[in-house]
Every structure is written in structure tokens, then in C-alpha cells.
Enzyme design. Structure first.
Site, PDB file in Angstrom:
ATOM      1  CG  HIS A  75     -11.630  -7.252   3.861  1.00 24.78           C
ATOM      2  ND1 HIS A  75     -10.691  -7.910   2.912  1.00 24.78           N
ATOM      3  CD2 HIS A  75     -12.808  -7.286   3.334  1.00 24.78           C
ATOM      4  CE1 HIS A  75     -11.599  -8.472   1.858  1.00 24.78           C
ATOM      5  NE2 HIS A  75     -12.912  -8.339   2.362  1.00 24.78           N
ATOM      6  CG  ASP A  88      -2.738  -3.873   7.905  1.00 22.24           C
ATOM      7  OD1 ASP A  88      -3.649  -3.617   7.468  1.00 22.24           O
ATOM      8  OD2 ASP A  88      -1.684  -3.300   7.318  1.00 22.24           O
TER       9      ASP A  88
HETATM   10  C1  GDG Z   1      -7.398  -3.769   3.692  1.00 20.00           C
HETATM   11  C2  GDG Z   1      -7.193  -4.021   5.337  1.00 20.00           C
HETATM   12  C3  GDG Z   1      -6.245  -6.472   4.524  1.00 20.00           C
HETATM   13  C4  GDG Z   1      -0.362  -0.245  -2.265  1.00 20.00           C
HETATM   14  N1  GDG Z   1       0.277   0.771  -3.211  1.00 20.00           N
HETATM   15  C5  GDG Z   1       0.071   0.303  -4.373  1.00 20.00           C
HETATM   16  C6  GDG Z   1      -0.552  -0.816  -4.728  1.00 20.00           C
HETATM   17  N2  GDG Z   1      -0.744  -1.419  -3.448  1.00 20.00           N
HETATM   18  C7  GDG Z   1      -1.624  -2.423  -3.170  1.00 20.00           C
HETATM   19  C8  GDG Z   1      -0.617  -3.507  -2.594  1.00 20.00           C
HETATM   20  C9  GDG Z   1      -1.541  -4.465  -1.964  1.00 20.00           C
HETATM   21  C10 GDG Z   1      -3.013  -3.499  -1.736  1.00 20.00           C
HETATM   22  O1  GDG Z   1      -2.665  -2.459  -2.305  1.00 20.00           O
HETATM   23  C11 GDG Z   1      -3.047  -2.993  -0.294  1.00 20.00           C
HETATM   24  O2  GDG Z   1      -3.419  -4.132   0.751  1.00 20.00           O
HETATM   25  P1  GDG Z   1      -3.189  -4.190   2.231  1.00 20.00           P
HETATM   26  O3  GDG Z   1      -3.562  -5.594   2.507  1.00 20.00           O
HETATM   27  O4  GDG Z   1      -1.504  -4.122   2.534  1.00 20.00           O
HETATM   28  O5  GDG Z   1      -3.850  -3.088   2.928  1.00 20.00           O
HETATM   29  P2  GDG Z   1      -5.294  -2.188   2.819  1.00 20.00           P
HETATM   30  O6  GDG Z   1      -5.393  -1.384   1.618  1.00 20.00           O
HETATM   31  O7  GDG Z   1      -5.525  -1.247   4.202  1.00 20.00           O
HETATM   32  O8  GDG Z   1      -6.429  -3.368   2.924  1.00 20.00           O
HETATM   33  C12 GDG Z   1      -5.868  -5.240   5.268  1.00 20.00           C
HETATM   34  C13 GDG Z   1      -6.682  -5.963   3.062  1.00 20.00           C
HETATM   35  O9  GDG Z   1      -7.768  -5.135   3.253  1.00 20.00           O
HETATM   36  C14 GDG Z   1      -7.369  -7.151   2.284  1.00 20.00           C
HETATM   37  O10 GDG Z   1      -8.246  -8.058   3.108  1.00 20.00           O
HETATM   38  O11 GDG Z   1      -5.149  -7.251   4.214  1.00 20.00           O
HETATM   39  O12 GDG Z   1      -5.536  -5.480   6.532  1.00 20.00           O
HETATM   40  O13 GDG Z   1      -6.650  -2.888   5.962  1.00 20.00           O
HETATM   41  O14 GDG Z   1      -1.909  -5.368  -2.826  1.00 20.00           O
HETATM   42  O15 GDG Z   1       0.187  -4.132  -3.320  1.00 20.00           O
HETATM   43  N3  GDG Z   1      -0.975  -1.163  -5.824  1.00 20.00           N
HETATM   44  C15 GDG Z   1      -0.430  -0.779  -7.039  1.00 20.00           C
HETATM   45  N4  GDG Z   1       0.120   0.498  -6.907  1.00 20.00           N
HETATM   46  C16 GDG Z   1       0.621   0.980  -5.534  1.00 20.00           C
HETATM   47  O16 GDG Z   1       1.200   2.066  -5.617  1.00 20.00           O
HETATM   48  N5  GDG Z   1      -0.517  -1.175  -8.246  1.00 20.00           N
END
Ligand code: GDG
Length: 444
Positions: free
Chosen positions: A156, A353
Site C-alpha cells: 500500500h 504516500d
Molecule cells: C496507507 C498508505 C494508501 C483519517 N482520519 C480519520 C479517518 N481517516 C481515514 C481517511 C482515509 C484513511 O483514514 C487514510 O487513508 P490514506 O490513504 O490517506 O493514508 P494511510 O492511512 O497512510 O494509508 C496510503 C492507503 O494505505 C490505502 O492503500 O492510500 O498511501 O499510506 O480513508 O478518511 N477516518 C475517520 N476518522 C478520522 O479521524 N473515520
């Protein structure tokens, strides 16, 4: 249809439903709802020793199989090697990486323990799909257990150029371990090319041929609906009133050094300093739930952010205006969708990312008649796909300041022209299509 076995460091709580589930659980929902499936991994609990027999809970066609981790395994495999060595290396941050042979041994031990506990549960025609940087070695350990099933792996996070990755002691062994998988997926062509080149350098040409780029996505229409409904709720009405007509800027990131938060806050500081016309007219809400809070580097980052928030608010606040609202608690997913819909601009500026789903969620949350602008790091995988964003180098706070000024001043026509193709892309490269494309590759 064959049974799908998902293996990930963490297994979602069977009690979780859509609204609270984490990113991966949401993304895999479609795949696990259509066929018999098993989700195998760590329970999230620690015990004196790592369990050898998983605890099984079945809900409909999905079985959750979890293992408690021994305290020492947790420290070495999870905190030590996964979060302390691999995460920084894969995010190009060698200066933050440390290496300890015992941590690496713990990583291999847990991958082996997972394989020993999983192998007896597997049926001959299962498709096994392992997720993320915690499980580079799982495939090789399953093969040692005699498993002949199709094995897939999806990373990821980014994969850096070999010159960076090879700084990781035993990185060569980890690349050789990957060769046990039949399909190896990454988020972008750049990451896939880096991994192919690294595998080829280590003499794994054949495995290099099994590397594919398949971008993860979201359920765009589901998220749009969530956002539409959220803005009708009383808590969102109260939130809007608190803004007294000021434009909202939103940021949503786990508290992690890969997300570029200090640089972003400094960019916002420069925005207020260089474009004083925006003062008192903009309110920036940053939602940053604490993650990996027991790792020292994350505690240091938290202190740095606390200080920056205090300074920025201290320097610019008026008695009736705070420029920066900062939360370290998680917010319910519908509320988050509502914040995103209301925001005139989003700041998504990770230093690196794999993809960044927040960028895609922001696009999906917008009102098609009045969409906001996305300020996006050129080093997020999402930048390869969301070409209507204002791309910035997140290491230059001046670029963040300029882009934010451009976003705030952007006329409706330009916002529409930038948003429409991004929305098409977010719909097209959905979570469902990601799953299907990977499984099609895995099941040949
Ligand atoms: C890894 C990779 C890749 C965040 N704060 C809250 C919350 N979130 C949710 C967001 C989003 C998810 O968490 C975060 O996803 P990201 O993709 O932005 O980042 P990582 O956690 O680092 O994920 C990344 C991913 O895996 C998938 O393959 O895209 O590059 O690092 O959905 O909305 N959700 C809630 N409350 C929060 O305060 N409910």
C-alpha cells in the site's frame, strides 16, 4: 467462486460496520461480500507469547481468524522492524530508519507464526492475498509450509529506488522473499518500476515480471451520499455557524511524519503572512488522529505540531477568530465527509504516500455545482491520477502558500473544469475495480 483469504497485519473488528471501519476494510468490502472469505491477522491484542492457534469468528460468509501477538514479538516485528525500519525506508526517510537484528528476527518470526497458523486453515483452491509492508515474508513462509495456492501481495505504501531500499540491511533477503508471490501489486507505475528494477538487480528477474500497478480507490458514490447526508445533520449546522461565513480549509491525516504536517503548517503560516487579505476570512481545520503513539518519533512529531499550532494561533488570532483548528481525536466517517463537502479547499501534502485516499475522498465529497479545490503533493500516488489538483512540492512551504491563495481565489468555472475529470477518475478507479483487477491477476 474460490474462497478469498485476506491476510493483513490488522483484522477489522467483526462488530465494526461500514461507518467506522478502516480504509482497507472499506476497500475490500465488495470482494468479501460476494464470496466465501477469510480475514487472517493480528487481533490487535498482546499476550505473553504469540498464539499458535487463531481465534475464529464467523459472520455470514466471512470468517475472521486472529492471533494475539507476544509482547516481545509485538515490539520487534511491529514497533521495531515494521514501523522503525521498513516504514521510513519505504517512504524515502533513511535518516529516520534504525535497524536492529533482533527486530528483523522478530519480523521473520511473526511472518512464520502467521504462516504456521494459517496453513492448516487453507483449502487447496483458496486465493491468498497478503497486504502491506508487514508481510513481505509471509508468502515464502507459506511455501515452506507446503502451500501451493495462488499467493498475492499488495504494497500500500511507496517503493523507493533500489539505491534507497538497499540501504536497509537484509533488504536483499526481503526482495528474494517477495519472489514467493504470484502477483505483486503496487499503487503506481513509478513504484512498480522501482520494485521491478530492485528485483532485477537482486537477480529476481522472473519475479519482476509479476509486478503490477493497480491503484486503490474508494466507493465514490457511497462517499458522495455520505457527504450529502452529513451536511443536513444538526452537528454540521452547528459547525457551519461556528465558521460565521468564513471559507473552510480541511486537512485529514493520521499523525505521521510521512504526511508532511509541520511543513504544511508552516505553509499555512506563510499564506497568512504573505496574503494578509485572507486573514479572518479563512478557517483551517486539521483532523489528525494519533497513530503509533507509543513510537518515540511520533511523540516528537506531536510535540512539534502542538508548538506550531500554538504559535500560528498566537501570532494571527483575533478575539473572534482562530486561524487553525487542530484535533488529534478521530472523527466519525460521516462527519469527516461533511467537513470535506463544506471545505473550499483541501490540503493533502504528504512528503510521500502510496496513494492517499483522503485526496480521493475530498473529490468525491464535493457538491457538483460548487466544488472546492484540491492542493495535492506531487509525491502522493494520487497525484499521478488526480490531474486537476494544484500540485505542490510539500517541502516548500512557499508553494503551499501560493497554491492555497490560488485555491481560495479560484473562480467557479476553473474549479469545475479541474474537478470534473478528477471525479470521473475517482469513480473509475474505485475500490471495487481495484479488488477486481487484483483478483483477476491473482486468479489468472
Ligand atoms: C496507507 C498508505 C494508501 C483519517 N482520519 C480519520 C479517518 N481517516 C481515514 C481517511 C482515509 C484513511 O483514514 C487514510 O487513508 P490514506 O490513504 O490517506 O493514508 P494511510 O492511512 O497512510 O494509508 C496510503 C492507503 O494505505 C490505502 O492503500 O492510500 O498511501 O499510506 O480513508 O478518511 N477516518 C475517520 N476518522 C478520522 O479521524 N473515520
Amino acid at each position: 467462486m474460490k474462497r478469498l483469504v485476506i491476510v493483513a497485519n490488522r483484522v477489522p473488528d467483526p462488530k465494526e460496520r461500514g461507518a467506522t471501519a478502516g480504509g482497507l476494510a472499506v476497500a475490500l468490502q465488495d470482494a468479501v461480500s460476494r464470496r466465501d472469505a477469510m480475514w487472517f491477522g493480528w487481533s490487535g491484542r498482546t499476550a505473553e507469547a504469540t498464539a499458535t492457534v487463531p481465534e475464529l469468528v464467523t459472520r455470514g460468509r466471512l470468517t475472521y481468524a486472529t492471533l494475539d501477538l507476544g509482547e516481545q514479538n509485538y515490539r520487534r516485528y511491529y514497533q521495531g522492524f515494521s514501523n522503525g525500519s521498513l516504514w521510513p525506508t519505504l517512504h524515502y526517510r533513511l535518516g529516520l530508519a534504525h535497524f536492529d537484528r533482533e527486530d528483523y528476527a522478530g519480523y521473520r518470526e511473526v511472518n512464520a507464526a502467521f504462516a504456521r497458523a494459517l496453513a492448516p486453515l487453507l483449502r487447496p483452491d483458496d486465493a491468498v492475498w497478503a497486504h502491506d509492508f508487514h508481510l513481505f515474508r509471509l508468502g515464502a513462509e507459506l511455501r515452506r509450509q507446503g502451500c501451493g495456492q495462488r499467493l498475492g501481495f499488495f504494497l500500500h505504501v511507496p517503493f523507493p529506488p533500489h539505491a534507497v531500499f538497499s540501504a536497509l540491511p537484509r533488504g536483499d533477503e526481503m526482495l528474494a522473499d517477495l519472489a514467493a508471490y504470484d502477483v505483486i501489486g503496487l499503487q503506481t507505475e513509478d513504484d512498480a518500476a522501482n520494485l521491478r528494477a530492485a528485483l532485477a538487480t537482486e537477480g529476481q528477474e522472473e519475479a519482476a515480471g509479476r509486478v503490477v500497478a493497480i491503484p486503490i480507490g474508494i466507493d465514490a458514490d457511497g462517499f458522495t451520499k455520505l457527504a450529502e447526508r452529513a451536511v443536513e445533520k444538526p452537528d454540521m449546522a452547528r459547525f457551519r455557524r461556528s465558521l460565521v461565513g468564513r471559507a473552510l480549509v480541511i486537512g485529514v491525516d493520521r499523525l505521521d511524519y510521512s504526511k508532511g504536517l509541520p511543513q504544511r503548517f508552516i505553509g499555512y503560516d506563510q499564506f497568512l503572512a504573505q496574503y494578509p487579505g485572507h486573514r479572518s476570512r479563512v478557517s483551517y481545520l486539521q483532523v489528525t488522529p494519533i497513530s503509533r503513539g507509543d513510537v518515540a518519533q511520533y511523540q516528537t512529531l506531536r510535540r512539534e505540531l502542538d508548538e506550531l499550532v500554538g504559535r500560528i494561533n498566537g501570532d494571527y488570532a483575533e478575539p473572534d477568530w482562530a486561524p487553525l483548528r487542530y484535533m488529534t481525536r478521530a472523527v466519525a466517517r460521516p462527519t469527516l465527509a461533511g467537513f470535506m463537502r463544506h471545505a473550499r479547499a483541501a490540503l493533502v501534502t504528504p512528503l510521500r504516500d502510496g496513494m492517499n485516499l483522503v485526496a480521493k475522498e475530498y473529490v468525491a465529497a464535493q457538491d457538483p455545482a460548487d466544488p472546492g479545490a484540491l492542493v495535492l503533493s506531487r509525491f502522493a500516488g494520487a497525484a499521478r491520477y488526480l490531474t486537476g489538483a494544484l500540485l505542490v512540492n510539500p517541502l516548500d512551504p512557499g508553494e503551499i502558500a501560493e497554491a492555497l491563495d490560488q485555491a481560495m481565489a479560484m473562480p467557479l468555472e476553473e474549479r469545475l473544469a479541474r474537478w470534473r475529470p478528477m471525479m470521473e477518475e475517482v469513480r473509475e478507479s474505485s475500490a471495487r475495480n481495484w479488488c477486481r483487477a487484483f483478483l483477476a491477476a491473482l486468479e489468472g
